[in-house]
Design a protein around this motif. Structure first.
Motif, short mmCIF file in Angstrom:
data_model
loop_
_atom_site.label_atom_id
_atom_site.label_comp_id
_atom_site.label_asym_id
_atom_site.label_seq_id
_atom_site.Cartn_x
_atom_site.Cartn_y
_atom_site.Cartn_z
N ASP A 187 0.83 -1.20 0.00
CA ASP A 187 0.00 0.00 0.00
C ASP A 187 0.87 1.26 0.00
O ASP A 187 1.94 1.29 0.59
CB ASP A 187 -0.89 0.03 1.25
N PHE A 188 0.39 2.28 -0.66
CA PHE A 188 0.98 3.63 -0.61
C PHE A 188 2.45 3.67 -1.03
O PHE A 188 3.22 4.48 -0.54
CB PHE A 188 0.80 4.25 0.79
N VAL A 189 2.82 2.80 -1.95
CA VAL A 189 4.14 2.90 -2.57
C VAL A 189 4.10 4.03 -3.60
O VAL A 189 3.11 4.19 -4.31
CB VAL A 189 4.52 1.56 -3.24
N THR A 190 5.19 4.82 -3.68
CA THR A 190 5.27 5.82 -4.74
C THR A 190 6.45 5.48 -5.66
O THR A 190 7.53 5.13 -5.21
CB THR A 190 5.45 7.25 -4.19
N VAL A 191 6.20 5.59 -6.94
CA VAL A 191 7.21 5.26 -7.96
C VAL A 191 7.43 6.51 -8.80
O VAL A 191 6.48 7.03 -9.42
CB VAL A 191 6.73 4.09 -8.84
N GLY A 192 8.66 7.01 -8.83
CA GLY A 192 8.96 8.26 -9.53
C GLY A 192 8.90 8.11 -11.05
O GLY A 192 8.88 7.01 -11.60
N GLY A 193 8.95 9.22 -11.72
CA GLY A 193 8.86 9.24 -13.17
C GLY A 193 10.00 8.46 -13.83
O GLY A 193 11.14 8.51 -13.39
N GLN A 194 9.68 7.69 -14.86
CA GLN A 194 10.67 6.94 -15.65
C GLN A 194 11.41 5.88 -14.83
O GLN A 194 12.40 5.32 -15.30
CB GLN A 194 11.67 7.90 -16.32
N ALA A 195 10.94 5.59 -13.63
CA ALA A 195 11.55 4.49 -12.87
C ALA A 195 11.05 3.16 -13.41
O ALA A 195 9.98 3.07 -14.00
CB ALA A 195 11.18 4.61 -11.39
N GLY A 196 11.87 2.12 -13.20
CA GLY A 196 11.48 0.79 -13.63
C GLY A 196 11.69 -0.21 -12.50
O GLY A 196 12.64 -0.09 -11.72
N ILE A 197 10.82 -1.18 -12.43
CA ILE A 197 10.93 -2.24 -11.42
C ILE A 197 10.92 -3.55 -12.18
O ILE A 197 9.99 -3.81 -12.95
CB ILE A 197 9.74 -2.16 -10.43
N VAL A 198 11.96 -4.36 -12.01
CA VAL A 198 12.00 -5.61 -12.77
C VAL A 198 10.99 -6.61 -12.19
O VAL A 198 10.34 -6.33 -11.18
CB VAL A 198 13.43 -6.20 -12.84
N GLY A 199 10.88 -7.74 -12.81
CA GLY A 199 9.83 -8.68 -12.48
C GLY A 199 10.07 -9.44 -11.18
O GLY A 199 11.18 -9.53 -10.67
N HIS A 200 8.98 -9.98 -10.62
CA HIS A 200 9.05 -10.92 -9.50
C HIS A 200 9.65 -10.32 -8.24
O HIS A 200 10.26 -11.03 -7.43
CB HIS A 200 9.82 -12.18 -9.91
N LEU A 201 9.51 -8.99 -8.05
CA LEU A 201 10.02 -8.35 -6.83
C LEU A 201 8.86 -7.96 -5.92
O LEU A 201 7.70 -7.92 -6.32
CB LEU A 201 10.80 -7.09 -7.17
N SER A 202 9.25 -7.60 -4.70
CA SER A 202 8.30 -7.11 -3.72
C SER A 202 8.77 -5.74 -3.22
O SER A 202 9.93 -5.59 -2.82
CB SER A 202 8.24 -8.12 -2.57
N VAL A 203 7.91 -4.77 -3.30
CA VAL A 203 8.21 -3.42 -2.81
C VAL A 203 7.25 -3.15 -1.67
O VAL A 203 6.03 -3.17 -1.84
CB VAL A 203 8.04 -2.37 -3.93
N GLY A 204 7.83 -2.94 -0.47
CA GLY A 204 7.00 -2.91 0.74
C GLY A 204 6.18 -1.65 0.90
O GLY A 204 6.46 -0.62 0.27
N GLU A 205 5.22 -1.72 1.80
CA GLU A 205 4.28 -0.63 2.07
C GLU A 205 5.01 0.69 2.31
O GLU A 205 5.97 0.75 3.08
CB GLU A 205 3.43 -1.02 3.29
N GLY A 206 4.54 1.71 1.65
CA GLY A 206 5.08 3.05 1.89
C GLY A 206 6.46 3.30 1.32
O GLY A 206 7.03 4.38 1.53
N ALA A 207 7.02 2.35 0.60
CA ALA A 207 8.36 2.57 0.01
C ALA A 207 8.28 3.64 -1.07
O ALA A 207 7.23 3.85 -1.68
CB ALA A 207 8.90 1.27 -0.55
N LYS A 208 9.43 4.31 -1.28
CA LYS A 208 9.50 5.36 -2.30
C LYS A 208 10.62 5.02 -3.28
O LYS A 208 11.77 4.87 -2.89
CB LYS A 208 9.80 6.71 -1.65
N VAL A 209 10.25 4.92 -4.55
CA VAL A 209 11.22 4.63 -5.61
C VAL A 209 11.49 5.94 -6.35
O VAL A 209 10.55 6.56 -6.87
CB VAL A 209 10.66 3.56 -6.56
N GLY A 210 12.74 6.37 -6.40
CA GLY A 210 13.07 7.66 -7.01
C GLY A 210 12.89 7.67 -8.53
O GLY A 210 12.86 6.62 -9.18
N GLY A 211 12.82 8.85 -9.09
CA GLY A 211 12.71 9.01 -10.54
C GLY A 211 13.88 8.35 -11.26
O GLY A 211 15.02 8.43 -10.80
N GLN A 212 13.61 7.66 -12.34
CA GLN A 212 14.62 6.98 -13.18
C GLN A 212 15.35 5.86 -12.44
O GLN A 212 16.32 5.30 -12.98
CB GLN A 212 15.63 7.97 -13.76
#
Lengths: 340, 340, 340
Positions: A275-300
């Motif tokens: 829940d409430f994960v934020t993913v920045g512009g042009q960021a990519g997440i490869v397959g079969h991963l887990s991104v935990g609640e409230g995590a923030k992924v930076g742009g690109q």
């Protein structure tokens, strides 16, 4: 004032009405009966306009505003010019957003079915559904009361659309079960085959994609974004998630509630966001991963490992955000040394 | 079981039929006459389901599967629970893909021409062509037997579409010659002008784009992907290439056979990819480069030099993949030192 | 020769006519009265074809060209084979572009209104406007003389489109004021809501987006690109700007005149680009920044700070381009050392 070619304000609303709506307390000049006709930025607002101060960076503009009323945090209220009625609240931005939606509710397209729409006789349309020109509605589709389907949009066989959804023009939806109050912007593509095949020099062999897309209540999906249906499990977009333009969501991806994906970001197959994960512009997440609640992924950023809940990552390959800042700093320093 | 709102399985098929189809050998419980009704993942498959083990990571689930039959590699066959009929093959994933397509063949839209389609009288349609509602077919277009054109799709003047192609809804095609069994997903844009102009402070001067797009047999192009036509030479997509969503292919680009481009990757003008090149998600290849046969470009890589056949590159600017791993390792180490 | 299925050359034109058009001086074989039937690349051009040498890399091909005439820079003119009439000019590429547009003017769709178009009775169409099949034109829309609207395109209520605009098929436009000679390619999405909301664990609160998109004269916007309207201020695309495919332009962004954005680049909310800024493919610019006149942003760059006029930046986070080259060089060297 918003261009009347395109917008028409509801209202007026009194300060008292807006205070009630947002839970703010009336302060400053204190005119609870002041009638407000429109919303406006700090610098252009006039005596019948409502404005707000959310970012202290704009404190100087606030000190000179000629607005009739302003949402403001208690800590900033003392900066108000005399004569401005204050609506004091712990979160002026949310309060302003709520008030602004009173002045400018989401437009409801005229109800009714355009004569040029092609609707399968087995489709079931709720009360007040609007279907615009040239839309195509497939067999056994169900559309909940109050929903609107835009011009030239295609809803594939069997899809279920909830109540009060706003499906824009030139959209394609297939293999999808959708909640209530979902907004799809123009050109969004929902439910097509995922990118699944067995690679083979004799010719890649396509894997049938047998899942669906399930979209929760209050989701928004931006213009020209793409959400593939699941390969067997479903692709799931959690309630309240906000997805910007040109975003890619691959098969079997699961987004929790309230996630935010900024433009041109993408998630590969089978990854799961809490829940409430934020993913920045042009960021990519490869397959079969887990991104935990409230995590923030930076742009690109390029995420290639699980991201623990509540943490922030940046860079490609992504690392914890402080480590990324150190990486860029040390690299910058070393490159400068090379000059000497 | 796949949602019957959207999918209907063909079959049943016997183990013997599937063994014949895929060249697998029957082993394990050995019930060649077992009738299989559906495909399913290892963990949810039941006694009339077909499943597979391709990734040793799932060996534990395989050991507990309740499937009626499973494709498996000879090396893993000993892990099968008693009672499971095995279909033993060197490549269980491809075998499963082939079998799954038997159960779920690519859906053929109803044939016939929608009354609302607008078809130029000079267009030539092969036997069994389907044209969905509101599609627009230009002058002198040729569409081969068995092909289907989706709703609200526009095929420009002079285009040639081969046999058994599946052109999705809301697609645009112009200046294009297409082979057989091509699939275009919703919102794909094929054949528009390339991004060619002479820069000039007095106003950039557009260069007429006088080539075409040639698409080989068995190509798939994903949702909202864009393929510009050539400037003079053609843009070419080799047979069997698989292109994901939101991919950009610029003018004069040539892809060999069996290339794979993952979502949001892009290739600038006049670059050439050999056969079976794979390009990771969000990777970019600048113009006028050559990427050799079988090369692998990592996700988010930025390719600025030719890539030799059979090699792998990563990073931006891209370097050989081992060099890239060393770069990220050394940078990480140095950034950590800065802490101390 | 361009494929006659798709292209038809105007002409022929004499060398003298083309010299007059472009300001080039006739040299070499000097046949001002030579009649040219077509344009062609150096290596395939024949005696009635016009070609050009702009990049010294192709000098060898120039020395062997069999073209009737060629644009060339004075410095390269001596390399011309005997028999070739030269059109000598300081900028052969622009001159060729101008000449090529004489041979292949932008195609004008047949004028007239398709019977299947749905046009609100309050829309105002200028002389010679073309509206293709299944287009939908909203209330109070104004379309200037000579403009063409593609098939299945949707123009929302109140939009203003200038003269001689070419709006492709499957496009969506809303909340937009457009100048003259604007080209929108297939699938472009103009004017939808910006990505603006107040984040709130109880449910993000959408901010009404009350601005417009203003597009200057001679702008081109590529296939499947997205331009959100402003939140209160407008989103502005300056005259003569060229925007490639799959580009994202967020709310309140301002582009100056003659900007160039290559495919899959994006600009976040409220950033401002001066005149003639170029943004490379897959580059991103975060919000609220200023990029000065003539600045160059490299491919895949991630701009997180203001960029001064006339400078070039690269890398993510972006730094001055020379600093970025040193960064990649030093990192490469260090990674190699680790081997030893």
């Amino acid at each position: 004032m918003a261009d009347p070619r395109f917008f028409r304000a509801a209202g007026p609303f009194t300060v008292a009405e807006l205070a009630r709506l947002t839970g703010a307390e009336v302060g400053g000049a204190g005119r609870s009966d002041l009638s407000l006709a429109d919303v406006a930025p700090l610098d252009t607002a006039g005596p019948t306009d409502l404005t707000f101060l959310a970012n202290p960076k704009y404190a100087a503009a606030f000190q000179q505003t000629k607005a009739g009323a302003a949402f403001v945090h208690p800590d900033q209220a003392h900066r108000a010019p005399a004569g401005v009625t204050l609506l004091v609240t712990g979160n002026p931005y949310i309060a302003f957003a709520r008030a602004a939606r009173q002045f400018y509710p989401a437009p409801r397209p005229a109800t009714g079915i355009a004569p040029s729409a092609v609707i399968d006789p087995s489709a079931v349309l709720g009360e007040g559904v609007a279907i615009a020109a040239h839309a195509v509605i497939g067999a056994r589709v169900e559309i909940g009361a109050g929903s609107a389907i835009g011009a030239n949009t295609v809803i594939g066989d069997g899809c279920v659309i909830g109540r009060d959804c706003l499906i824009g023009p030139n959209v394609t939806v297939s293999h999808c079960l959708m909640g209530d109050r979902v907004t799809l912007y123009p050109g969004a593509r929902i439910g097509q085959d995922g990118f699944g095949f067995a690679m083979d020099p004799a010719g890649h062999v396509k894997i049938p994609q047998l899942g669906r897309v399930r979209i929760g209540d209050d989701v928004e999906i931006g213009a020209n974004s793409t959400v593939d249906r699941g390969a067997g499990p479903d692709t799931v977009i959690g309630a309240g998630s906000m997805i910007d333009n040109l975003v890619q969501i691959a098969h079997n991806v699961v987004l929790g509630r309230g996630c935010v994906m900024v433009a041109q970001s993408g998630i590969s197959g089978s990854s799961r966001l809490g829940d409430f994960v934020t993913v920045g512009g042009q960021a990519g997440i490869v397959g079969h991963l887990s991104v935990g609640e409230g995590a923030k992924v930076g742009g690109q950023a390029g995420v290639v490992r699980d991201v623990p809940a509540g943490t922030a990552v940046g860079g490609s390959p992504a690392v914890p955000i402080m480590q990324w800042h150190r990486q860029t700093a040390v690299l910058n320093r070393m490159a400068k040394k090379k000059d000497q």
